[in-house]
Design an enzyme around this catalytic site. Structure first.
Site, PDB file in Angstrom:
ATOM      1  CG  ASP A 219      39.375   7.889  36.043  1.00 33.90           C
ATOM      2  OD1 ASP A 219      38.168   7.741  36.261  1.00 33.90           O
ATOM      3  OD2 ASP A 219      39.868   8.959  35.633  1.00 33.90           O
TER       4      ASP A 219
ATOM      5  CG  ASP B   8      44.914   2.238  37.726  1.00 32.53           C
ATOM      6  OD1 ASP B   8      44.957   3.378  38.259  1.00 32.53           O
ATOM      7  OD2 ASP B   8      44.638   2.069  36.527  1.00 32.53           O
TER       8      ASP B   8
ATOM      9  CG  ASP C 280      44.087   6.793  40.334  1.00 31.25           C
ATOM     10  OD1 ASP C 280      43.984   8.008  40.080  1.00 31.25           O
ATOM     11  OD2 ASP C 280      43.998   5.902  39.477  1.00 31.25           O
TER      12      ASP C 280
END
Length: 361
Positions: A28, A224, A26
């Site tokens: 961001d 995250d 991922d």
């Protein structure tokens, strides 16, 4: 019947770079936050590549084209080409092309990445509801406003299929969480009463797009967010590594339901290079390194203690949290239950304070 042991307990006896062929990262909150790289991550990713692991950069953020994302990564000292980037716009375009056929008219709502992905998939981009689009594809865009949302509402009300690249309520930023695509999708679905088809993480369509573009045989999802990255990996049958550089904190991790529990933990993406310790059952509790965690009853209470005669923590400072997660998840294998943790000693109290879990007497 014995409850299943969470996969987190197994750890990883060698660095993930030696087990998984592709890391699906991922962006961001994992590789960067806002315009800036997460400290240490560019060097860690270069080392992972040097160890033989391929990298795919996966984002639910549909605003930018893969070329733009790759340029941003290169500016952050991370080697990347457009072919290394997989966006939720691409997954949506693939799904829409299969549903409405090549050349069909589609109304994009979002940043430039949405329209670019639709055109690359052989679809015809239109800008007005009066152009009779077969579908509306809605992705994140910083400049999305009333006019675009109104066109989407009219088109969906006239029969166009509403497809969302993702429904992330927030995006991380240096100023804290900001409104994500899910907030804007909610406007259209609330006004029209139509529930959108979602193609980004955690939908398996996104993972299928990643595998198709990277050729991964044993991918590791690195993210995250529990509800997109980790759940997406779980739904697709891929292992996952959770990092704490984005939106998830230890409290949310402990309370995670069975579909949002990662296989590995790390402070950041440098966990690709580290051995991950196992968590072992000992006398009704769970040991990881110098830590012992055990449930106290059925209501989510836990006790963390430092093994007598030992002090400190493992190399990444998360061994106690690993023990807590395995103890809690083993006690609640089928449900998301908030945890309350008691510290048995000063070392445990300091660890709980560091993880913002608090202590009880």
């Amino acid at each position: 019947m014995t409850a299943p042991v969470p996969t987190l307990a197994s750890g990883c006896a060698q660095p993930p770079t030696g087990i998984y062929d592709v890391a699906l990262l991922d962006l961001d909150g994992v590789v960067y936050v806002g315009p800036d790289a997460v400290p240490g991550v560019p060097d860690a990713l270069a080392a992972a590549r040097a160890a033989g692991m391929r990298l795919g950069f996966v984002t639910n953020n549909a605003a930018r084209t893969p070329e733009d994302v790759a340029q941003h990564l290169v500016a952050l000292r991370i080697a990347a080409a457009a072919d290394d980037v997989i966006t939720s716009s691409q997954a949506a375009a693939t799904v829409v092309a299969e549903r409405v056929g090549p050349g069909a008219r589609v109304l994009p709502v979002g940043g430039p990445g949405v329209a670019a992905a639709l055109e690359a998939a052989g679809l015809t981009v239109v800008r007005r509801a009066e152009d009779d689009p077969a579908a509306v594809v809605q992705g994140y865009g910083r400049d999305v406003g009333w006019a675009q949302l109104a066109e989407a509402v009219v088109a969906v009300r006239n029969g166009a299929e509403h497809v969302a690249t993702n429904t992330d309520a927030t995006i991380p930023s240096p100023r804290g969480p900001l409104p994500g695509n899910g907030a804007m999708v909610g406007v259209v679905s609330t006004v029209t009463g139509v529930r959108p088809l979602v193609t980004g993480k955690p939908d398996p369509a996104m993972h299928a797009e990643c595998v198709r573009r990277t050729g991964a045989r044993r991918p590791l999802v690195v993210g995250d967010r529990l509800d997109t990255d980790i759940e997406g990996g779980r739904r697709a049958g891929a292992d996952s590594l959770l990092v704490f550089t984005g939106v998830t904190d230890p409290g949310a991790l402990l309370a995670a339901g069975p579909h949002q529990r990662p296989d590995l933990l790390s402070p950041d993406a440098s966990g690709l290079l580290d051995v991950h310790p196992e968590v072992v059952a000992v006398d009704g509790g769970w040991h990881c390194g110098v830590w012992d965690a055990r449930p106290l009853g059925e209501d989510g209470h836990l006790r963390l203690s430092c093994v007598p005669g030992e002090r400190g923590d493992g190399g990444d400072g998360l061994d106690g949290l690993r023990a807590l997660c395995v103890a809690h998840w083993s006690a609640h294998p089928d449900a998301a239950v908030p945890a309350r943790v008691q510290a048995a000693d000063d070392a445990s109290a300091a660890a709980l304070e560091r993880w913002s879990l608090g202590t009880t007497g």
